[in-house]
Design an enzyme around this catalytic site. Structure first.
Site, mmCIF file in Angstrom:
data_model
loop_
_atom_site.group_PDB
_atom_site.id
_atom_site.type_symbol
_atom_site.label_atom_id
_atom_site.label_comp_id
_atom_site.label_asym_id
_atom_site.label_seq_id
_atom_site.Cartn_x
_atom_site.Cartn_y
_atom_site.Cartn_z
ATOM 1 N N VAL A 1 52.043 -6.481 57.033
ATOM 2 C CA VAL A 1 53.296 -7.222 57.212
ATOM 3 C C VAL A 1 52.994 -8.667 57.624
ATOM 4 O O VAL A 1 53.663 -9.601 57.185
ATOM 5 C CB VAL A 1 54.209 -6.546 58.263
ATOM 6 C CG1 VAL A 1 55.463 -7.378 58.523
ATOM 7 C CG2 VAL A 1 54.583 -5.137 57.814
ATOM 8 N N CYS A 2 51.970 -8.847 58.433
ATOM 9 C CA CYS A 2 51.650 -10.169 58.986
ATOM 10 C C CYS A 2 51.522 -11.271 57.936
ATOM 11 O O CYS A 2 52.114 -12.341 58.106
ATOM 12 C CB CYS A 2 50.397 -10.098 59.847
ATOM 13 S SG CYS A 2 50.569 -9.008 61.273
ATOM 14 N N PRO A 3 50.784 -11.048 56.832
ATOM 15 C CA PRO A 3 50.671 -12.155 55.881
ATOM 16 C C PRO A 3 52.003 -12.524 55.240
ATOM 17 O O PRO A 3 52.232 -13.693 54.924
ATOM 18 C CB PRO A 3 49.659 -11.652 54.843
ATOM 19 C CG PRO A 3 49.645 -10.182 54.978
ATOM 20 C CD PRO A 3 49.975 -9.900 56.418
#
Length: 195
Positions: free
Chosen positions: A48-50
């Protein structure tokens, strides 16, 4: 214990960040006089972070037009950040970044902002809006599996800027150009009569 409280000065920090592909020491005080969106994410090289970091980076021009600086942070090292930036997006990397990515590898910034997941040594998805005086105006913290909305963050910044400039308050779902409310028992009736 979190030092981050709405209406109080944002916790100061100095840390190493990856800025334009290089390591640079940055401090929150470097951004005094501007709005700052500071967001934390759990880990480099995840899923999810990118999507969040790339979305904020790709919309940085919209934030800059509003006089807003965007900063990302995690508990990973600056070396991990740089390796992730240098990894192509099609392979789960970040690619070119238009925002600083801060290394909080001693966990102090995450702890001060109340987003450190102590048992794992990673940050929850905290997002903080700090005004030009260094005062915290907005805090949201998501659990790890759900990303944040750049559009909603822009809306919130615009609402705080409107309130600061005009002294009127913004109702639920307010967007620029929509009606606002004059704070006061009598004055607010004009809004409620229309809506």
């Amino acid at each position: 214990m979190s030092k981050a409280m709405i209406g109080k000065p944002a916790p100061e920090f100095t840390a190493t960040a990856v800025v334009d592909g290089d390591f640079k020491s940055i401090s929150l005080s470097d951004y005094k006089g501007k709005y700052v969106v500071l967001f934390f994410y759990p880990m480099d090289f995840t899923f999810v972070c990118p999507t969040e970091i790339i979305a904020f980076s790709e919309h940085v021009g919209e934030f800059k037009k509003l006089g807003v600086e965007v900063l990302a942070a995690s508990t990973d090292s600056q070396f991990s950040h740089l390796a992730w930036i240098n990894t192509p997006r099609k392979q789960g990397g970040l690619g070119e970044m238009k925002i600083p990515i801060i290394s909080d590898n001693n966990h102090q910034i995450s702890r001060d902002y109340g987003v450190l997941k102590e048992d794992d040594g990673i940050a929850y998805r905290g997002l903080f809006i700090i005004d030009p005086k260094g005062i915290l105006r907005q805090i949201t913290v998501n659990d790890l599996p759900v990303g944040r909305s750049v559009t909603e963050t822009l809306r919130l910044v615009q609402a705080f800027q409107f309130v600061d400039k005009h002294g009127e308050v913004c109702p639920a779902g307010w967007t620029p150009g929509a009606d606002t409310i004059k704070p006061g028992v009598k004055e607010s009736k004009a809004y409620f009569e229309k809506h």
